[in-house]
Design a protein around this motif. Structure first.
Motif, short mmCIF file in Angstrom:
data_model
loop_
_atom_site.label_atom_id
_atom_site.label_comp_id
_atom_site.label_asym_id
_atom_site.label_seq_id
_atom_site.Cartn_x
_atom_site.Cartn_y
_atom_site.Cartn_z
N ILE A 196 0.88 -1.18 0.00
CA ILE A 196 0.00 0.00 0.00
C ILE A 196 0.92 1.23 0.00
O ILE A 196 1.60 1.49 0.99
N LEU A 197 0.96 1.94 -1.11
CA LEU A 197 1.94 3.02 -1.29
C LEU A 197 1.25 4.37 -1.48
O LEU A 197 0.22 4.48 -2.14
N LEU A 198 1.88 5.40 -0.92
CA LEU A 198 1.36 6.76 -1.01
C LEU A 198 1.72 7.37 -2.36
O LEU A 198 2.88 7.40 -2.76
N GLY A 199 0.71 7.89 -3.07
CA GLY A 199 0.93 8.53 -4.36
C GLY A 199 1.09 10.03 -4.20
O GLY A 199 0.87 10.60 -3.13
N LYS A 200 1.45 10.69 -5.30
CA LYS A 200 1.72 12.13 -5.24
C LYS A 200 0.46 12.96 -5.00
O LYS A 200 0.55 14.12 -4.60
N ASP A 201 -0.72 12.36 -5.22
CA ASP A 201 -1.97 13.06 -4.96
C ASP A 201 -2.41 12.94 -3.50
O ASP A 201 -3.49 13.40 -3.13
N GLY A 202 -1.57 12.31 -2.67
CA GLY A 202 -1.89 12.15 -1.26
C GLY A 202 -2.77 10.95 -0.97
O GLY A 202 -3.15 10.72 0.18
N LYS A 203 -3.08 10.16 -2.01
CA LYS A 203 -3.90 8.96 -1.83
C LYS A 203 -3.03 7.71 -1.93
O LYS A 203 -2.03 7.69 -2.65
N TYR A 204 -3.44 6.69 -1.21
CA TYR A 204 -2.72 5.42 -1.25
C TYR A 204 -3.24 4.54 -2.39
O TYR A 204 -4.43 4.54 -2.69
N LYS A 205 -2.31 3.79 -2.99
CA LYS A 205 -2.67 2.83 -4.02
C LYS A 205 -2.10 1.46 -3.65
O LYS A 205 -1.12 1.35 -2.92
N ILE A 206 -2.71 0.44 -4.22
CA ILE A 206 -2.35 -0.95 -3.91
C ILE A 206 -1.49 -1.51 -5.03
O ILE A 206 -1.77 -1.29 -6.22
N ILE A 207 -0.45 -2.25 -4.67
CA ILE A 207 0.44 -2.88 -5.65
C ILE A 207 0.58 -4.37 -5.36
O ILE A 207 0.11 -4.88 -4.33
N ASP A 208 1.22 -5.07 -6.27
CA ASP A 208 1.66 -6.47 -6.10
C ASP A 208 0.56 -7.45 -5.69
O ASP A 208 0.74 -8.22 -4.73
N PRO A 209 -0.57 -7.48 -6.39
CA PRO A 209 -1.58 -8.49 -6.04
C PRO A 209 -1.12 -9.89 -6.41
O PRO A 209 -0.45 -10.08 -7.43
N LYS A 210 -1.48 -10.86 -5.58
CA LYS A 210 -1.22 -12.26 -5.93
C LYS A 210 -2.27 -12.76 -6.91
O LYS A 210 -1.99 -13.54 -7.80
N GLY A 211 -3.53 -12.31 -6.69
CA GLY A 211 -4.62 -12.77 -7.54
C GLY A 211 -5.11 -14.13 -7.09
O GLY A 211 -4.55 -15.17 -7.44
#
Length: 316
Positions: free
Chosen positions: A213-228
């Motif tokens: 869960i990483l912080l983006g430049k817009d101040g919102k968090y985004k999710i990465i690296d899903p296993k699926g």
């Protein structure tokens, strides 16, 4: 098509020079043949996606990872993995299905060769770096609620129950850690019971914790690296709680985890006892994966202590 001039090629060649320690680590974790594949892939995909400014991320987990710049896509993350690993295929398809909704965007891939190029979240500060526990829980809850979708082709993904059954079967063959196998059998029974009631077949992240869960430049968090993985959304909660355990099992940790479960009971609208059961299942599975990944018998007592703590949490 964008063409690199001589000076740019010289700069790129320099940026590809792995340090000796990095070469040794890649070969240790993946083998010499894979290291040679990485060198070939760097050349191929530099041209394919017009990549420059490579920075190697020395994680040595499932993939070799670089951040770089693409003339085509902008700032990107390049992942080079094992083409025979199902995880490359399921990650790519999960990101395609979510199409940037709370997840990073996937730009392109060569799945047959195990290579993905996706959005580089900047500044990319992991949620783990947030000092406030309440803020961490709030961010997770806001990302989790109303997140999950029904996969277009559920048959291409493993199911959460398959994960549990597979590691249980593996542990049944490990004669030097029967105590952990007993815990895993108990977790398997609980998971089957949960799945009979919580039976939605939704597309889960599968490894939904602070570092993904990483912080983006817009101040919102985004999710990465899903296993699926396919299962009920309740199974996407416990990995986050497990990552709040820390290094030591203490009385204070018991109080902390109780507080987290109480918070999630309200914010996620999942019964308290169900969260506890999910946490035990995920902990047992995660600990047994450690054995599968090569933990030594000297480490088993510590692993047992962790899963015993999660089992004790079943009774508050």
């Amino acid at each position: 098509m964008y063409c690199l001039n001589f000076l740019e090629w010289e700069e790129l060649k320099l940026s590809y020079n792995f340090k000796q320690e990095e070469i040794e680590n890649i070969i240790k974790h993946f083998g010499k043949e894979f290291y040679e594949k990485v060198l070939r892939d760097i050349e191929v995909y530099t041209e394919k996606w017009s990549l420059t400014s490579f920075q190697f991320i020395p994680s040595y987990s499932a993939n070799i990872v670089f951040t770089c710049h693409s003339e085509t896509f902008g700032n990107v993350v390049l992942k080079i993995g094992n083409p025979n690993a199902r995880e490359v295929f399921t990650e790519f398809n999960t990101l395609i299905e979510y199409d940037g909704r709370r997840f990073c965007t996937v730009f392109d891939a060569d799945i047959e060769n195990g290579v993905i190029v996706e959005e580089w979240i900047k500044p990319g500060i992991p949620l783990r770096n947030e000092n406030s526990l309440e803020k961490r829980l709030f961010v997770f809850s806001s990302l989790y609620n109303d997140l999950h979708i029904t996969p277009a082709k559920s048959e291409i993904y493993p199911t959460y129950m398959e994960w549990v059954d597979k590691i249980t079967a593996y542990m049944s063959q490990q004669k030097d850690c029967t105590e952990l196998y007993v815990y895993m059998r108990h977790a398997q029974e609980i998971c089957h019971s949960l799945s009979s009631v919580y039976s939605q077949k939704m597309l889960l992240h599968g490894d939904f914790h602070h570092d993904n869960i990483l912080l983006g430049k817009d101040g919102k968090y985004k999710i990465i690296d899903p296993k699926g993985v396919v299962g009920d959304p309740i199974f996407d909660v416990p990995r986050f709680i497990l990552n709040e355990f820390g290094d030591d099992i203490t009385p204070e940790l018991h109080e902390k985890i109780n507080g987290i479960i109480t918070f999630f009971e309200k914010s996620l609208d999942i019964p308290n006892d169900i969260i506890r059961k999910c946490l035990f299942v995920e902990t047992a599975m995660g600990i047994c994966w450690c054995v599968e990944d090569g933990s030594t018998p000297d480490e088993y007592p510590s692993l047992v202590k962790t899963v015993a703590f999660a089992e004790a949490m079943l009774n508050h």
